[in-house]
Design a protein around this motif. Sequence first.
Motif, PDB file in Angstrom:
ATOM      1  N   ARG A 329       0.633  -1.173  -0.095  1.00 12.69           N
ATOM      2  CA  ARG A 329       0.362  -0.198  -0.112  1.00 12.69           C
ATOM      3  C   ARG A 329       0.985   1.362  -0.067  1.00 12.69           C
ATOM      4  N   ALA A 330       1.997   0.825   0.903  1.00 10.44           N
ATOM      5  CA  ALA A 330       2.776   2.741   0.707  1.00 10.44           C
ATOM      6  C   ALA A 330       3.708   2.376  -0.609  1.00 10.44           C
ATOM      7  N   GLY A 331       3.825   1.369  -1.762  1.00 11.84           N
ATOM      8  CA  GLY A 331       4.320   1.671  -2.828  1.00 11.84           C
ATOM      9  C   GLY A 331       5.407   0.684  -3.012  1.00 11.84           C
ATOM     10  N   LEU A 332       6.182  -0.137  -1.545  1.00 10.41           N
ATOM     11  CA  LEU A 332       7.555  -0.834  -1.376  1.00 10.41           C
ATOM     12  C   LEU A 332       7.673  -2.069  -2.153  1.00 10.41           C
ATOM     13  N   THR A 333       8.886  -2.231  -2.658  1.00  9.79           N
ATOM     14  CA  THR A 333       9.407  -3.395  -2.952  1.00  9.79           C
ATOM     15  C   THR A 333       9.201  -4.163  -1.739  1.00  9.79           C
ATOM     16  N   VAL A 334       8.381  -5.669  -1.369  1.00  7.34           N
ATOM     17  CA  VAL A 334       9.177  -6.170  -0.063  1.00  7.34           C
ATOM     18  C   VAL A 334       9.219  -7.363  -0.433  1.00  7.34           C
ATOM     19  N   VAL A 335      10.863  -7.744   0.488  1.00  6.63           N
ATOM     20  CA  VAL A 335      11.202  -8.854   0.151  1.00  6.63           C
ATOM     21  C   VAL A 335      11.696 -10.051   1.465  1.00  6.63           C
ATOM     22  N   GLY A 336      11.239 -10.938   1.296  1.00  2.00           N
ATOM     23  CA  GLY A 336      11.054 -11.969   1.706  1.00  2.00           C
ATOM     24  C   GLY A 336      12.305 -12.927   2.125  1.00  2.00           C
ATOM     25  N   ALA A 337      12.803 -12.723   3.874  1.00  2.00           N
ATOM     26  CA  ALA A 337      14.079 -13.432   3.791  1.00  2.00           C
ATOM     27  C   ALA A 337      13.058 -15.008   4.441  1.00  2.00           C
ATOM     28  N   VAL A 379      23.112 -20.300   5.196  1.00  2.00           N
ATOM     29  CA  VAL A 379      24.831 -20.681   6.071  1.00  2.00           C
ATOM     30  C   VAL A 379      24.250 -21.498   6.617  1.00  2.00           C
ATOM     31  N   ALA A 380      23.228 -22.870   6.140  1.00  2.00           N
ATOM     32  CA  ALA A 380      23.380 -23.632   6.516  1.00  2.00           C
ATOM     33  C   ALA A 380      24.582 -25.149   6.163  1.00  2.00           C
ATOM     34  N   ASP A 381      24.749 -26.052   7.413  1.00  2.00           N
ATOM     35  CA  ASP A 381      25.372 -26.810   7.756  1.00  2.00           C
ATOM     36  C   ASP A 381      25.581 -27.673   6.411  1.00  2.00           C
ATOM     37  N   PRO A 382      26.150 -27.881   5.784  1.00  2.00           N
ATOM     38  CA  PRO A 382      25.801 -28.274   4.219  1.00  2.00           C
ATOM     39  C   PRO A 382      25.500 -29.553   4.485  1.00  2.00           C
ATOM     40  N   ALA A 383      25.986 -30.760   6.034  1.00  2.00           N
ATOM     41  CA  ALA A 383      25.861 -31.751   6.277  1.00  2.00           C
ATOM     42  C   ALA A 383      24.550 -32.250   6.812  1.00  2.00           C
ATOM     43  N   ASP A 384      24.230 -30.792   7.440  1.00  2.00           N
ATOM     44  CA  ASP A 384      23.033 -31.182   8.277  1.00  2.00           C
ATOM     45  C   ASP A 384      21.709 -29.592   7.572  1.00  2.00           C
ATOM     46  N   PRO A 385      21.368 -29.639   7.268  1.00  2.00           N
ATOM     47  CA  PRO A 385      21.029 -28.145   6.956  1.00  2.00           C
ATOM     48  C   PRO A 385      19.911 -27.628   7.586  1.00  2.00           C
ATOM     49  N   GLU A 386      19.421 -28.548   9.728  1.00  2.00           N
ATOM     50  CA  GLU A 386      19.062 -28.423  10.150  1.00  2.00           C
ATOM     51  C   GLU A 386      19.905 -27.167  11.534  1.00  2.00           C
ATOM     52  N   LYS A 387      21.404 -27.082  10.641  1.00  2.00           N
ATOM     53  CA  LYS A 387      22.899 -26.696  11.671  1.00  2.00           C
ATOM     54  C   LYS A 387      23.182 -25.163  10.753  1.00  2.00           C
ATOM     55  N   LEU A 388      23.590 -24.184  11.727  1.00  2.00           N
ATOM     56  CA  LEU A 388      24.759 -23.893  11.265  1.00  2.00           C
ATOM     57  C   LEU A 388      26.223 -23.906  10.488  1.00  2.00           C
ATOM     58  N   MET A 408      25.364 -14.155   4.167  1.00  2.00           N
ATOM     59  CA  MET A 408      23.855 -13.127   4.063  1.00  2.00           C
ATOM     60  C   MET A 408      23.442 -12.939   2.988  1.00  2.00           C
ATOM     61  N   ALA A 409      24.850 -11.826   3.052  1.00  2.00           N
ATOM     62  CA  ALA A 409      24.558 -10.416   2.516  1.00  2.00           C
ATOM     63  C   ALA A 409      24.944 -11.046   0.788  1.00  2.00           C
ATOM     64  N   ALA A 410      25.916 -11.488   0.919  1.00  2.00           N
ATOM     65  CA  ALA A 410      25.985 -12.864  -0.665  1.00  2.00           C
ATOM     66  C   ALA A 410      24.906 -12.909  -1.068  1.00  2.00           C
ATOM     67  N   ALA A 411      23.838 -13.434  -0.431  1.00  2.00           N
ATOM     68  CA  ALA A 411      23.099 -14.617  -0.293  1.00  2.00           C
ATOM     69  C   ALA A 411      21.613 -13.753  -1.972  1.00  2.00           C
ATOM     70  N   PHE A 412      21.860 -12.668  -2.046  1.00  2.00           N
ATOM     71  CA  PHE A 412      20.876 -11.391  -2.454  1.00  2.00           C
ATOM     72  C   PHE A 412      20.883 -11.505  -3.632  1.00  2.00           C
ATOM     73  N   ASP A 413      19.784 -12.201  -4.948  1.00  2.00           N
ATOM     74  CA  ASP A 413      19.894 -11.582  -6.101  1.00  2.00           C
ATOM     75  C   ASP A 413      19.796  -9.732  -6.271  1.00  2.00           C
ATOM     76  N   LEU A 414      20.845  -8.857  -6.737  1.00  2.00           N
ATOM     77  CA  LEU A 414      20.939  -7.614  -6.154  1.00  2.00           C
ATOM     78  C   LEU A 414      19.899  -7.174  -6.768  1.00  2.00           C
ATOM     79  N   ALA A 415      19.393  -7.629  -7.858  1.00  2.00           N
ATOM     80  CA  ALA A 415      18.385  -7.408  -9.021  1.00  2.00           C
ATOM     81  C   ALA A 415      16.969  -7.181  -8.310  1.00  2.00           C
TER      82      ALA A 415
END
Length: 417
Positions: A329-337, A379-388, A408-415
């Motif tokens: 309603r405020a005209g913003l783009t909204v990104v969910g994480a 940021v998940a552990d490749p061997a156990d996605p339940e863990k950092l 986390m910052a690197a995970a964004f598609d900047l576009a």
Amino acid sequence: MRTWKLLTMATAAVAVTATAAVYANTTADPGPANTWTTAWAVPMQQPSIGFEPNWSLTGFADQTVRQVIRVTGGGTAARITLSNRYGPGDLRIAAATIGRTEDGARVHPDTLRPLRFGGAEAVTVAAGQQVTSDSAELRLAPFESATITLHLAEQTGPATFHAQGYASTFRAAGNRVADPDGAAFTEATHSWYYLSDLEMTGSTSTAGTIAAFGDSITDGFGSDNDADNRYPDALAERLAAAGTPRTVLNAGIGGNMIRSDSAWFGESGLHRFDRDVLAKSGVRTVIVFGGLNDIGFSEVDLPTYKPNPRVTVEQLIEGHRDLIARAHRAGLTVVGATLLPMKGAEYYNDTSAAKIRAFNEWLRTSGEYDAVVDFHAAVADPADPEKLNAAFDSGDHKHPNAAGYAAMAAAFDLATL
């Protein structure tokens, strides 16, 4: 979130009514470009004991408070907003200055400027209200730091503040607002007091501001003091390096919940979203990252985590839908994480893990957000996605360290921003 000792709050939340009668300065000089954009902001909280010692409960009396903030958007003139939202009575600012930071509590002498409020040196801010200063000439480039100094001559009582600043705030006896040297400022904490916004004008940038909205992982728990390596900082630096610079505001509060208010952890995301995101000048994009505390607090019985109603995935999704609708309603783009893994943390169990998985599946697949950033996968552990991933774990198994925030910052598609 770490456990705090239970204390009775000195003040309760006070609704803010934005009228000319209660704002000490509603017609501040608009500055040379006649357009103000928020270059730095932080959500305000009730005074309380924090994750480390702070001065909010005792307040100040004939003391000078010097606060250092790093902007991610520059300009040629500045003004500040001071909040007495949770104050027990009138707040008297006897004098204030602003200047470009040299290092620590030292200010570049040739940049030190007095701050005026409706032309006056001093200003009184009524309980529950805020005040914006007049314009002061100050040239700041993106990623430079400004120093704001306040003389609080009278006893303030408990102070409206932001608990987790991860930046040094200094204190000295008497009036030192015009002192560029830092030697008198012998005390320090890592919280911010009264200072909620710094706006700049005179910038040539036309890119819209991004607000990062969330809890302690947005606020920066696990990052390094005075290093500006929270995930919103890293995102701003990545955007600048890509040739698409944008101001990024940090609207996180440690322990914050989407649905529940807390004396320690701030008003809920639903209650503070308009104030901490939509009201900030220049914001065009918001990143919404929240729900881990709504899910986790009900899984442990500690006084710190009260109130802790059991929140279903459906209730959490409804809260996110409310924020999406308001942003649109405020005209913003909204990104969910997506929510981060937290196996090994104190409120991890089969119930909370299942809720995180279900919520993240909705966020990734529903299409209700304009875009999604998958922090969990980053940021998940490749061997156990339940863990950092151990390389990204600050030590408590739910908050990233500086390397995790960079991931986390690197995970964004900047576009998509």
